[in-house]
Design a protein around this motif. Structure first.
Motif, PDB file in Angstrom:
ATOM      1  N   ARG A   5      -5.456  83.529  41.960  1.00  0.00           N
ATOM      2  CA  ARG A   5      -4.409  82.672  41.444  1.00  0.00           C
ATOM      3  C   ARG A   5      -4.771  81.204  41.613  1.00  0.00           C
ATOM      4  O   ARG A   5      -4.531  80.379  40.753  1.00  0.00           O
ATOM      5  CB  ARG A   5      -3.083  82.966  42.171  1.00  0.00           C
ATOM      6  CG  ARG A   5      -1.921  82.240  41.575  1.00  0.00           C
ATOM      7  CD  ARG A   5      -0.615  82.633  42.234  1.00  0.00           C
ATOM      8  NE  ARG A   5      -0.339  84.033  42.026  1.00  0.00           N
ATOM      9  CZ  ARG A   5      -0.549  84.967  42.932  1.00  0.00           C
ATOM     10  NH1 ARG A   5      -1.048  84.651  44.110  1.00  0.00           N
ATOM     11  NH2 ARG A   5      -0.284  86.225  42.682  1.00  0.00           N
ATOM     12  N   GLN A   9      -4.555  79.534  37.992  1.00  0.00           N
ATOM     13  CA  GLN A   9      -3.197  79.179  37.626  1.00  0.00           C
ATOM     14  C   GLN A   9      -3.150  77.854  36.900  1.00  0.00           C
ATOM     15  O   GLN A   9      -3.886  76.925  37.202  1.00  0.00           O
ATOM     16  CB  GLN A   9      -2.292  79.155  38.860  1.00  0.00           C
ATOM     17  CG  GLN A   9      -2.565  77.987  39.819  1.00  0.00           C
ATOM     18  CD  GLN A   9      -1.648  78.097  41.030  1.00  0.00           C
ATOM     19  OE1 GLN A   9      -1.282  79.183  41.414  1.00  0.00           O
ATOM     20  NE2 GLN A   9      -1.303  76.993  41.592  1.00  0.00           N
ATOM     21  N   ARG A  10      -2.281  77.778  35.901  1.00  0.00           N
ATOM     22  CA  ARG A  10      -2.114  76.560  35.140  1.00  0.00           C
ATOM     23  C   ARG A  10      -0.878  75.824  35.608  1.00  0.00           C
ATOM     24  O   ARG A  10      -0.840  74.603  35.625  1.00  0.00           O
ATOM     25  CB  ARG A  10      -1.983  76.907  33.644  1.00  0.00           C
ATOM     26  CG  ARG A  10      -1.939  75.683  32.773  1.00  0.00           C
ATOM     27  CD  ARG A  10      -1.974  76.042  31.311  1.00  0.00           C
ATOM     28  NE  ARG A  10      -0.764  76.730  30.910  1.00  0.00           N
ATOM     29  CZ  ARG A  10      -0.418  76.888  29.643  1.00  0.00           C
ATOM     30  NH1 ARG A  10      -1.195  76.441  28.687  1.00  0.00           N
ATOM     31  NH2 ARG A  10       0.681  77.524  29.317  1.00  0.00           N
ATOM     32  N   THR A 164      -3.702  81.858  32.433  1.00  0.00           N
ATOM     33  CA  THR A 164      -3.112  81.708  33.755  1.00  0.00           C
ATOM     34  C   THR A 164      -2.488  83.027  34.160  1.00  0.00           C
ATOM     35  O   THR A 164      -2.519  83.999  33.393  1.00  0.00           O
ATOM     36  CB  THR A 164      -2.049  80.591  33.764  1.00  0.00           C
ATOM     37  OG1 THR A 164      -1.627  80.349  35.103  1.00  0.00           O
ATOM     38  CG2 THR A 164      -0.858  80.956  32.905  1.00  0.00           C
TER      39      THR A 164
END
Length: 458
Positions: A5, A9-10, A164
């Protein structure tokens, strides 16, 4: 899952990152398989309209209620895929313009050819993604593995990248690009050889990118390759069963030298039973050997012989066998071509084509014994040419002249033999396949089309 993550992740805000204790997966969980190809292909939908069944609308509503905040970032439109381990939804990305979207192939192509004014307007048009809802019954190690592999494959040619991922309590979703594609069943019967070349070129390009990173997809099949015939471009998706080459390897006879393999065969339990005068294979009364375990994940009908024979050192070549099954499907116009109930039936289906002799040799290669007393299986099997003629109805009239494959089909069959080689060490690699004459002609066809376009423009 914190590692994956943190890398992918975005949206860092409002996402709780929790460090899970990742436990070793039970060996039995390695025996997973995707849905039956007939069932699954019917669940793959590509639609641009927003007509939606009431049951799907209710399903989406429950998903939005159970996954806090998902509807603030994405507008879920429809269900576009359903498999054994996940459901996939088409959604509009409501925060598209707030982030770097280098993953968006279609937007790059649009901006490349658009005028400056339309480029400014393009930022206001809707942009779609695919939201993969991974079932909570999936083990944490499996989810972690998929997200990590997708991250490692970012920027790989024709491989679906991970945008993401989110987690809310025990629910994980992966956000992927949305690719327009056609249902395989709508075009596989009508494909010309030249179109098969383009399909194979696109699929093999994706696999070369994957295999370069020593990653086995393990579930190559038409529903996991989203192909757009108009663009002659496809994208390899669904890495839920993928793994790195060398994962949980144990020595297999196929990795030994021929001399050492012959020595082991000569001193095996099987050889001793033969020396004792048994004409057929028999089981020892007291067998102290451990049972053999190997990863056989994948889809029935697309598994390579070494997977069915429980090879414990499987390589990227298992994906190339699956490519061969797809090409055989295209040439015979039969889908699915293999449709077995279990691994034993699957081996017998392969035996129908390659014969008992070849299957015995293949089994011995992996330290196994293959025996069948069913009389309908011949010693040497049938040629792929004959199989294709049978399936396409060109062998019915015995009184007329003998029908043969045309030159392009013969070239395709030569390539098919390299893909469906029972010995994985001799099977063609993705990189070698892209240099095969059958595939390189696809480049020649593309260049010829470009020259025609240039001539028209002049």
């Amino acid at each position: 899952m914190a590692k994956a993550r943190a890398q992918v992740q975005r949206h860092q805000d409002h996402i709780e990152v929790h460090q899970d204790d990742v436990k070793e997966e039970d060996p039995e969980e390695l025996l997973d398989e995707s849905a039956d190809p007939l069932e699954e292909s019917g669940r793959t939908v590509d639609t641009s309209d927003e007509e939606i069944d009431d049951s799907v609308a209710e399903e989406i509503s429950r998903f939005e209620d159970s996954f806090a905040g998902i509807n603030k970032r994405y507008r879920l439109i429809n269900r576009i895929g359903e498999g054994t381990f996940s459901t996939v939804y088409k959604a509009e990305d409501l925060e598209y313009n707030s982030y770097d979207n280098r993953w968006d192939i279609d937007e790059r192509e649009h901006r490349k050819w658009a005028s400056p004014s339309s480029r400014r307007r393009s930022s206001r048009r809707p942009h779609y993604v695919a939201i993969k809802k991974i079932y909570v019954t999936s083990s944490p190690i499996r989810i972690f593995n998929e997200l990590e592999l997708l991250h490692d494959l970012k920027n790989s040619d024709l491989v679906c990248p991970l945008i993401t991922a989110f987690r809310h309590q025990d629910q994980v979703v992966a956000v992927l690009p949305y690719f327009q594609h056609a249902d395989f069943r709508d075009y596989y019967r009508d494909m010309k050889i030249s179109e098969m070349r383009l399909y194979m070129k696109s699929l093999l390009t994706a696999l070369r990118s994957t295999h370069m990173k020593k990653i086995l997809h393990r579930d190559v099949k038409p529903t996991n390759f989203l192909y757009n015939p108009q663009q002659a471009r496809g994208v390899l998706v669904d890495f839920g069963l993928a793994e790195r080459e060398g994962t949980d390897w144990h020595q297999c006879a196929c990795a030994l030298s021929s001399e050492e393999r012959r020595y082991r065969i000569a001193h095996s339990v099987y050889a001793q039973s033969q020396q004792a005068g048994h004409q057929t294979s028999s089981y020892p009364k007291n067998d102290t050997r451990n049972s053999r375990r190997a990863n056989r994940a994948g889809t029935r009908g697309f598994r390579a012989p070494e997977v069915l024979l429980k090879c414990t050192q499987q390589t990227c070549s298992i994906d190339m066998w699956s490519v061969g099954v797809i090409l055989l499907t295209l040439l015979t116009r039969r889908f699915p071509f293999f449709h077995s109930a279990d691994d034993i039936d699957a081996l017998l289906e392969i035996t129908t084509i390659f014969g008992r002799k070849r299957m015995k040799e293949t089994a011995i290669l992996h330290g196994q014994v293959f025996e069948t007393n069913i009389p309908s299986y011949s010693e040497h099997g049938h040629s792929l040419e004959k199989i294709i003629l049978w399936c396409t109805g060109r062998t019915g009239d015995k009184s007329g002249p003998k029908k043969e494959l045309d030159e392009e089909e013969k070239e395709a069959v030569q390539f098919l033999y390299r893909l469906m080689e029972c010995d994985p060490m001799k099977r063609i690699t993705a990189d070698e396949a892209l240099q095969h004459q059958f595939i390189t002609k696809a480049y020649e066809d593309s260049e010829a089309e470009d020259e025609m376009v240039d001539l028209v423009e002049v």
